[in-house]
Design a protein around this motif. Structure first.
Motif, PDB file in Angstrom:
ATOM      1  N   ARG A 124      -6.563  54.104  43.984  1.00 16.64           N
ATOM      2  CA  ARG A 124      -5.413  53.414  43.408  1.00 16.64           C
ATOM      3  C   ARG A 124      -4.314  53.322  44.479  1.00 16.64           C
ATOM      4  N   PRO A 125      -3.984  52.110  44.981  1.00 15.43           N
ATOM      5  CA  PRO A 125      -3.021  51.992  46.092  1.00 15.43           C
ATOM      6  C   PRO A 125      -1.635  52.531  45.785  1.00 15.43           C
ATOM      7  N   SER A 126      -1.263  52.586  44.503  1.00 16.36           N
ATOM      8  CA  SER A 126       0.076  53.087  44.166  1.00 16.36           C
ATOM      9  C   SER A 126       0.253  54.541  44.592  1.00 16.36           C
ATOM     10  N   ARG A 127      -0.836  55.282  44.669  1.00 15.83           N
ATOM     11  CA  ARG A 127      -0.730  56.701  45.045  1.00 15.83           C
ATOM     12  C   ARG A 127      -0.292  56.855  46.503  1.00 15.83           C
ATOM     13  N   PRO A 128      -1.068  56.358  47.476  1.00 18.71           N
ATOM     14  CA  PRO A 128      -0.612  56.520  48.865  1.00 18.71           C
ATOM     15  C   PRO A 128       0.642  55.714  49.186  1.00 18.71           C
ATOM     16  N   LEU A 129       0.792  54.525  48.583  1.00 17.75           N
ATOM     17  CA  LEU A 129       1.961  53.697  48.884  1.00 17.75           C
ATOM     18  C   LEU A 129       3.257  54.352  48.407  1.00 17.75           C
ATOM     19  N   ASP A 181      -1.724  43.908  46.053  1.00 21.62           N
ATOM     20  CA  ASP A 181      -2.141  42.810  45.167  1.00 21.62           C
ATOM     21  C   ASP A 181      -3.026  43.287  44.017  1.00 21.62           C
ATOM     22  N   THR A 182      -3.318  44.609  43.959  1.00 21.87           N
ATOM     23  CA  THR A 182      -4.061  45.121  42.798  1.00 21.87           C
ATOM     24  C   THR A 182      -3.147  45.271  41.580  1.00 21.87           C
ATOM     25  N   GLY A 183      -1.834  45.293  41.811  1.00 25.36           N
ATOM     26  CA  GLY A 183      -0.890  45.447  40.710  1.00 25.36           C
ATOM     27  C   GLY A 183      -0.668  46.885  40.279  1.00 25.36           C
ATOM     28  N   SER A 184      -1.274  47.848  41.004  1.00 28.16           N
ATOM     29  CA  SER A 184      -1.120  49.248  40.594  1.00 28.16           C
ATOM     30  C   SER A 184       0.259  49.798  40.979  1.00 28.16           C
ATOM     31  N   THR A 185       0.834  49.269  42.063  1.00 23.44           N
ATOM     32  CA  THR A 185       2.187  49.667  42.473  1.00 23.44           C
ATOM     33  C   THR A 185       3.149  48.681  41.834  1.00 23.44           C
ATOM     34  N   ARG A 186       3.819  49.103  40.798  1.00 20.63           N
ATOM     35  CA  ARG A 186       4.620  48.124  40.046  1.00 20.63           C
ATOM     36  C   ARG A 186       5.912  48.725  39.516  1.00 20.63           C
ATOM     37  N   ILE A 187       6.802  47.811  39.117  1.00 22.90           N
ATOM     38  CA  ILE A 187       8.076  48.175  38.500  1.00 22.90           C
ATOM     39  C   ILE A 187       7.966  47.842  37.019  1.00 22.90           C
ATOM     40  N   GLY A 188       8.174  48.825  36.162  1.00 24.74           N
ATOM     41  CA  GLY A 188       8.027  48.616  34.723  1.00 24.74           C
ATOM     42  C   GLY A 188       9.152  47.792  34.124  1.00 24.74           C
ATOM     43  N   PHE A 230      13.390  51.741  35.513  1.00 28.99           N
ATOM     44  CA  PHE A 230      13.213  53.058  36.124  1.00 28.99           C
ATOM     45  C   PHE A 230      11.771  53.561  36.037  1.00 28.99           C
ATOM     46  N   ASN A 231      10.961  52.959  35.182  1.00 26.93           N
ATOM     47  CA  ASN A 231       9.569  53.435  35.074  1.00 26.93           C
ATOM     48  C   ASN A 231       8.698  52.715  36.107  1.00 26.93           C
ATOM     49  N   HIS A 232       8.946  53.077  37.370  1.00 27.61           N
ATOM     50  CA  HIS A 232       8.184  52.478  38.465  1.00 27.61           C
ATOM     51  C   HIS A 232       7.357  53.553  39.171  1.00 27.61           C
TER      52      HIS A 232
END
Length: 433
Positions: free
Chosen positions: A126-131, A395-402, A406-408
């Motif tokens: 999941r790219p959101s983890r390392p990013l 572009d996977t959409g895993s790193t996102r702003i809710g 604040f739920n990002h």
């Protein structure tokens, strides 16, 4: 009137956040205008000492970038990440941390974020983890960098209190590094696995997720030389700052103070890079690091000036209200710095605006050093450039702003990192200082 003036300060910061980027500095200037001509407050000090350090360091970094040194460092980072892709959530923040540590600016993370996103996708991570943890690491590393404006300024005001430049680094570097590592361990379990993420699956089915593969790197002739010269400059800064320190005392009456020394060393390194690597100086002005650095100067000038104007006008009231609170609960300084940096949008601006006032209130040097990492809460509002870049590059959409702002993806890794940095800072501070 203090309530009205505080509203003016917060409104100016809010307008700056809406504008984004260099607009934060513009709004800070507007706030000073309203406070001085409207509320009849004497203007505070413009933080030229911080600005000159940023300008000097950025000049050398931009010269290194044009010489190909930045691309060379990114290539080294890419090779490391691709060699050990399974550990990307731990290696990615390590890469951005050390690049910021050496460069004194978190904007170096821009060049590594695409690599982190690509390697994570290739491995099904999941790219959101390392990013997310990489972006946070690049921000917190500012408080551990020997040449960052925030560190140099804090070292200057702590020196008379008996805390040397080296002692500050001896606490801030290991405490922030340990915190980032533990935070990366926790971040590695945040969110669904990539294959189970509905947004990713939807984008994948539409063909919106692309794998670019390894990039072809063409090394410029002077790339390695520019990196070597820049490293020599950093070593020279550290050695000179240590030599003129009151606690070391190798140079007792230095003709060149610490701030001016950093500027002189960095400009000299920039000149040597330009000469030895055949750099066209005209290209430096259009380099991405130069643009972002000069933007940071304007931001610090406006926002720190605004903060200093307000604080100096009400320092006696602040001492009355906050003095006893900080004496009873020293860790509250970290909380104050955390929320202030969220609004002031700069580690240097937050340090310049609040740390002198904190020391005037009787805060101990150990508390100041331990709480220092809390000036890095630039991730709370999802508007910081590197944070937005990470969202755009995934572009996977895993790193996102809710939808609730604040739920990002960065809030939990960032908060954990700062809490641990402060905790480790108090632990090491009481041992070293």
């Amino acid at each position: 009137m203090i309530t009205v003036e505080l509203i003016i300060v917060l409104l100016a910061i809010y307008l700056g956040a809406r504008l984004g980027g260099i607009g934060i500095g513009f709004a800070g200037g507007f706030g000073v205008l309203v406070l001085t001509l409207g509320a009849q407050i004497s203007p505070g000090a413009i933080p030229f000492d911080v600005i000159e350090i940023i300008m000097g360091v950025i000049a050398a970094i931009a010269a290194m970038q044009v010489a190909g040194g930045m691309d060379y460092l990114v290539n080294l980072a890419e090779r490391l990440l691709r060699k050990h892709p399974r550990y990307i959530t731990f290696l990615a923040p390590l890469v951005t941390y050390f690049m910021t540590l050496l460069a004194g600016t978190g904007h170096t993370a821009f060049s590594t974020l695409p690599v982190i996103a690509e390697v994570a996708k290739e491995q099904g991570v999941r790219p959101s983890r390392p990013l997310s943890i990489a972006v946070v690491a690049s921000q917190i590393a500012i408080t551990a960098s020997p040449i960052s404006a925030a560190v140099v300024f804090l070292a200057g005001i702590l020196e008379p209190k008996g805390v040397s430049y080296l002692a500050l680094l001896a606490v801030s570097i290991p405490s922030t590094m340990a915190a980032i590592f533990v935070a990366a361990l926790i971040t590695n379990f945040l969110g669904k696995e990539l294959k189970d993420d509905a947004i990713y699956q939807a984008r994948l089915s539409k063909g919106e997720v692309l794998l670019r593969g390894t990039t072809v790197f063409e090394e410029k002739p002077g790339a390695k030389r520019s990196v070597l010269l820049f490293l020599i400059g950093i070593i020279a800064v550290v050695l000179y700052a240590t030599a003129i320190s009151d606690t070391v005392g190798l140079i007792t009456h230095p003709l060149l103070p610490r701030n001016e020394a950093i500027v002189v060393f960095m400009l000299t390194i920039a000149m040597l890079i330009c000469f030895s690597c055949n750099v066209d100086t005209g290209e430096i002005l259009s380099a991405s690091t130069f643009k972002s650095g000069m933007s940071a100067c304007v931001c610090v000038m406006g926002v720190a000036w605004l903060g200093d104007t307000f604080v100096k006008a009400h320092i006696s009231d602040i001492q009355t209200v906050a003095g006893q609170l900080l004496q009873d609960f020293p860790w509250m300084l970290a909380v104050i710095l955390f929320f202030a940096s969220t609004l002031l949008y700069s580690q240097a601006a937050t340090t310049k605006a609040l740390m002198p006032a904190a020391l005037l209130l009787g805060v101990s040097p150990v508390t100041a050093v331990a709480s220092f990492a809390a000036v890095s809460a630039l991730f709370v509002l999802p508007t910081y450039p590197t944070l937005l870049a990470a969202v755009e590059m995934d572009d996977t959409g895993s790193t996102r702003i809710g939808k609730f702002v604040f739920n990002h993806s960065f809030l939990i890794p960032g908060t954990i990192s700062i809490v641990l940095s402060v905790a480790f800072g108090f632990l090491l501070g009481n041992i070293i200082l």
